[in-house]
Design an enzyme around this catalytic site. Structure first.
Site, PDB file in Angstrom:
ATOM      1  N   GLY A 276     -14.170  -7.050  11.981  1.00  0.00           N
ATOM      2  CA  GLY A 276     -14.060  -8.390  11.429  1.00  0.00           C
ATOM      3  C   GLY A 276     -12.693  -8.657  10.832  1.00  0.00           C
TER       4      GLY A 276
ATOM      5  N   TYR B 143      -0.939   3.328  21.132  1.00  0.00           N
ATOM      6  CA  TYR B 143      -1.951   3.853  20.226  1.00  0.00           C
ATOM      7  C   TYR B 143      -1.581   5.301  19.904  1.00  0.00           C
ATOM      8  CZ  TYR B 143      -5.223  -0.016  21.209  1.00  0.00           C
ATOM      9  OH  TYR B 143      -5.839  -1.244  21.333  1.00  0.00           O
TER      10      TYR B 143
ATOM     11  N   PRO C 204      -7.499  -3.718  11.856  1.00  0.00           N
ATOM     12  CA  PRO C 204      -7.231  -2.327  12.201  1.00  0.00           C
ATOM     13  C   PRO C 204      -7.480  -1.340  11.074  1.00  0.00           C
ATOM     14  CG  PRO C 204      -5.176  -3.467  11.756  1.00  0.00           C
ATOM     15  CD  PRO C 204      -6.265  -4.514  11.741  1.00  0.00           C
TER      16      PRO C 204
END
Length: 301
Positions: free
Chosen positions: A221, A69, A225
């Site tokens: 949903g 990340y 990302p």
């Protein structure tokens, strides 16, 4: 609904990796910038640090992160270290290993089993820890997880890892891993508007076996990302209006209503969104509302 005084405790708790954690935690992916692990605009570091510290003040004690990340100038693990070390004794930090990115942010092939120790050690270095509380093996389209999970089980025996988990798996992978070492959590993509029969079965199996199920992209949903979902069905909007809540809060509340073993890890670098996410833990949906929302899932692809 008002959210200023609502803490993470409102969602209830679950025993995970030897610690009692609030069922709403914090996903660190969006701390690094608007496009998360894609190369987007870097976040404001001071604001990200402040959001993490505020999360802890509001009762969050479960953070999900990964060494991969990072964006152009930001690393989620570095921000966590700067914000929270020395870490509270009751804080659970979960990391994922398996995917690989080079220093330019480009995705490479999945790590080989013999490379996983390096992934674990990199997370340890970035977080400033001598062990990892919980490590997810993120499956990267492998047909079998046995060799990779076995490598992590060896690191658990060596004391670098305390508990093991799986991410992006089907029911057969869960069974395969359990034959090697205990699995305490599964993290799969799961959202109100993104049905998947394999994940539904994993959710059921986890509930039967007392394993935590931790959805990712529960709020985002299908947009995944890129950002939080910007389209909401009329039923979601109607339930939100009835409760004086936002559609995102309804999505989170629906997720938590899927079982006491279901946890949520919404992420943000916005302090207002943090407070809103935690307030979703106090939202109690009626059986009729759950029926209406569940009908939106329709047939799986």
């Amino acid at each position: 609904m008002t959210s200023e005084t609502i803490t993470a405790d409102a969602a209830g708790t679950w025993k995970l990796a030897g610690l009692t954690v609030s069922r709403i935690g914090f996903g660190a992916m969006r701390l690094t910038g608007s496009a998360a692990f894609h190369l987007g605009t870097p976040s404001d570091r001071d604001r990200s640090i402040a959001v993490l510290r505020r999360a802890i003040e509001l009762g969050v004690n479960h953070i999900d992160t990964a060494a991969f990340y990072f964006s152009q100038l930001r690393s989620a693990n570095e921000i966590i270290n700067a914000a929270l070390a020395p870490y509270p004794d009751d804080l659970l930090i979960a990391v994922k290993v398996g995917p690989f990115r080079d220093y330019h942010g480009e995705w490479g092939t999945s790590a080989r089993p013999d490379q996983l120790r390096g992934h674990v050690e990199e997370n340890l270095r970035q977080l400033g820890r001598d062990h990892l509380d919980l490590v997810y093996l993120r499956r990267m389209r492998q047909e079998s997880v046995a060799e990779h999970f076995g490598a992590l089980a060896e690191l658990r025996e060596a004391g670098l890892i305390r508990h093991l988990a799986l991410s992006d798996v089907e029911p057969r992978h869960l069974a395969e891993a359990q034959a090697i070492a205990p699995v305490v959590s599964v993290q799969n993509r799961y959202a109100l508007d993104d049905p998947n029969p394999d994940t539904d079965e994993v959710l059921r199996l986890c509930g039967e076996q007392g394993i935590a199920f931790v959805p990712f992209y529960a709020v985002a949903g299908k947009s995944g990302p890129r950002a939080a979902a910007d389209h909401h069905d009329a039923a979601v909007r109607a339930v939100a209006e009835a409760h004086g809540a936002s559609p995102a809060q309804v999505r989170l509340a629906w997720t938590l209503h899927q079982g006491p073993h279901v946890l949520a890890i919404p992420g943000t670098s916005n302090p207002d969104h943090l407070v809103e996410n935690l307030a979703a833990g106090a939202l109690r949906l009626t059986d009729e509302e759950l029926r209406r929302l569940g009908a939106l899932r329709g047939p799986s692809d």
